[in-house]
Design a protein around this motif. Structure first.
Motif, PDB file in Angstrom:
ATOM      1  N   LEU A 281      -4.140   4.408  62.803  1.00 59.69           N
ATOM      2  CA  LEU A 281      -4.215   5.208  61.584  1.00 59.69           C
ATOM      3  C   LEU A 281      -5.683   5.404  61.252  1.00 59.69           C
ATOM      4  O   LEU A 281      -6.474   4.458  61.316  1.00 59.69           O
ATOM      5  N   VAL A 282      -6.055   6.624  60.917  1.00 59.69           N
ATOM      6  CA  VAL A 282      -7.430   6.910  60.520  1.00 59.69           C
ATOM      7  C   VAL A 282      -7.499   7.051  59.007  1.00 59.69           C
ATOM      8  O   VAL A 282      -6.682   7.759  58.404  1.00 59.69           O
ATOM      9  N   VAL A 283      -8.462   6.378  58.390  1.00 54.12           N
ATOM     10  CA  VAL A 283      -8.748   6.533  56.962  1.00 54.12           C
ATOM     11  C   VAL A 283     -10.185   7.057  56.867  1.00 54.12           C
ATOM     12  O   VAL A 283     -11.140   6.282  56.784  1.00 54.12           O
ATOM     13  N   PRO A 284     -10.361   8.396  56.893  1.00 50.00           N
ATOM     14  CA  PRO A 284     -11.696   8.990  56.995  1.00 50.00           C
ATOM     15  C   PRO A 284     -12.338   9.304  55.647  1.00 50.00           C
ATOM     16  O   PRO A 284     -13.078  10.282  55.507  1.00 50.00           O
ATOM     17  N   SER A 285     -12.059   8.488  54.647  1.00 48.31           N
ATOM     18  CA  SER A 285     -12.442   8.797  53.266  1.00 48.31           C
ATOM     19  C   SER A 285     -13.926   9.050  53.106  1.00 48.31           C
ATOM     20  O   SER A 285     -14.770   8.395  53.721  1.00 48.31           O
ATOM     21  N   ARG A 286     -14.218  10.003  52.213  1.00 44.65           N
ATOM     22  CA  ARG A 286     -15.605  10.333  51.885  1.00 44.65           C
ATOM     23  C   ARG A 286     -16.009   9.726  50.547  1.00 44.65           C
ATOM     24  O   ARG A 286     -17.146   9.897  50.109  1.00 44.65           O
ATOM     25  N   TRP A 287     -15.079   9.037  49.893  1.00 48.89           N
ATOM     26  CA  TRP A 287     -15.403   8.350  48.649  1.00 48.89           C
ATOM     27  C   TRP A 287     -15.253   6.854  48.891  1.00 48.89           C
ATOM     28  O   TRP A 287     -14.836   6.421  49.948  1.00 48.89           O
ATOM     29  N   PHE A 288     -15.604   6.054  47.890  1.00 47.13           N
ATOM     30  CA  PHE A 288     -15.684   4.621  48.090  1.00 47.13           C
ATOM     31  C   PHE A 288     -14.343   3.961  48.382  1.00 47.13           C
ATOM     32  O   PHE A 288     -14.293   2.908  49.001  1.00 47.13           O
ATOM     33  N   GLU A 289     -13.248   4.544  47.917  1.00 45.44           N
ATOM     34  CA  GLU A 289     -11.935   3.898  47.964  1.00 45.44           C
ATOM     35  C   GLU A 289     -11.993   2.566  47.209  1.00 45.44           C
ATOM     36  O   GLU A 289     -13.060   1.971  47.044  1.00 45.44           O
ATOM     37  N   THR A 290     -10.863   2.100  46.742  1.00 46.42           N
ATOM     38  CA  THR A 290     -10.802   0.791  46.102  1.00 46.42           C
ATOM     39  C   THR A 290      -9.863  -0.152  46.846  1.00 46.42           C
ATOM     40  O   THR A 290      -9.818  -1.344  46.546  1.00 46.42           O
TER      41      THR A 290
END
Length: 385
Positions: A281-290
């Motif tokens: 699974l890819v989590v390519p987030s451009r924000w910090f995520e929590t």
């Protein structure tokens, strides 16, 4: 222990909604006396009327305030545990809890306390301007992509800072050490008032062999800060097949036009099958995520995760242990890590097995409940002082 959970459901659901539902269900199974006070954004009327209602209630919700005051007077809970409150509740409720002398716990699933739009991402990149220059930056930069909404978000954030609502919270709960450090540093909340409690995610008793996966997956909302375009760019570089899963309300058409298989909505069993069919699974987030619940859900099936090296993703996914990291906003680096897992069966299996073990140890219901009770005990002790 008598706990009243308070929340405003998001129109399209999401990870936060799932997290508090899981906490409430677990608390009931463990014998706590739990009740809820809730609103649902899906109840807002369509069109302009709904936007105006959300705007007005986000500033002050008189009906909800009256109902909540009556509720706590009748029930007298030991603890009020709040979650997402906008737009139909708002943190004005905190003042009622303080006046009634009720211990208050607040779960922060995003960056609502320090960012008017809760993401520290303005649609173009990570942004912390409001921390230094004020909430009006949301209007100047039109962070919501809609001037009316940007004004509304800035106004309610400004009111929250003016009233200093969060001083009434006895104990904050965040999902990772990253978020704990963020609130302590950027919201001036003492570290002892912040508890870390990862989401409760049960590990599947029958983990999959990820090396048999037929695609690399993405699960989440199709919004810029989630980095979908980054994944598509990396997929074009590698030729590796990808599949996407999004909550109800997401538009699959732009991705299906590019030949991507997309699943919208679906029950938990459908999402479980989606994870189990993936090699990663890819989590390519451009924000910090929590936290990134989807990362935990994939790992619970024995599937490794490739995540951006940003924010709390460095806590949720342990680099070179339960998954791989790549440089944020770098499609080439993401493509490199995708190729590694696609071509190396042994690495894929090793990371997937470690991910499953990590979920079993860190995200179990037992561990989550133990941390929850500890946070509640600290809140009660603080309220007494």
């Amino acid at each position: 222990m008598k706990i009243l959970h308070v929340f405003n459901r998001h129109r399209g659901g999401g990870g936060a909604d799932n997290a508090w539902d899981a906490t409430i269900a677990l608390s009931r199974r463990r014998g706590l006396q739990v009740s809820t006070f809730e609103r649902d954004s899906r109840d807002l009327p369509p069109g302009l009327a709904g936007k105006l209602s959300a705007f007005a209630n986000g500033l002050y919700a008189p009906g909800a305030m009256r109902d909540f005051a009556a509720r706590i007077a009748a029930d007298r809970p030991d603890i009020v545990h709040t979650h997402e409150l906008y737009p139909l509740l708002t943190p004005w409720l905190f003042e009622l809890c303080a006046e009634a002398g009720i211990a208050l716990v607040h779960s922060a699933y995003d960056f609502r306390i320090t960012c008017p739009i809760a993401t520290h991402h303005d649609g173009r990149g990570v942004c912390t301007r409001c921390l230094d220059k004020g909430a009006h930056q949301v209007v100047l930069r039109n962070c919501r992509g809609n001037r009316f909404e940007s004004v509304a978000f800035a106004a309610r954030h400004g009111i929250a800072r003016w009233r200093d609502f969060y001083r009434h919270v006895d104990q904050f709960i965040v999902l990772t050490e990253f978020s704990r450090g963020w609130l302590s540093t950027h919201a001036d909340i003492p570290a002892e008032r912040i508890s870390v409690n990862e989401c409760a995610i049960p590990a599947d008793p029958d983990p999959v062999d990820p090396a048999q996966g037929r695609y690399i997956g993405f699960a989440g909302r199709f919004v810029p800060e989630k980095g979908v375009s980054l994944l598509l760019a990396a997929a074009r570089m590698t030729g590796i097949p990808i599949r996407m899963a999004g909550p109800a309300g997401c538009d699959p058409a732009p991705f299906e036009a590019q030949g991507v298989s997309v699943t919208i909505g679906g029950d938990p069993a459908t999402l479980r099958d989606f994870y189990r069919g993936a090699r990663a699974l890819v989590v390519p987030s451009r924000w910090f995520e929590t936290f990134a619940i989807v990362a935990g859900e994939a790992m619970a099936q024995g599937v490794p995760v490739i995540a951006a090296r940003i924010g709390a993703l460095r806590d949720t996914v342990r680099e070179d242990a339960t998954g791989l990291h790549f440089a944020p906003d770098d499609a080439g680096d993401l493509a490199r890590q995708m190729r590694r897992l696609w071509e190396d069966d042994a690495l894929c299996r090793a990371l997937g097995a470690a991910a499953h073990c990590d979920v079993t140890a860190r995200f179990s219901e037992e561990a989550h409940f133990r941390r929850l009770i500890a946070a509640c005990d600290r809140a009660l002790a603080s309220a007494k002082r």
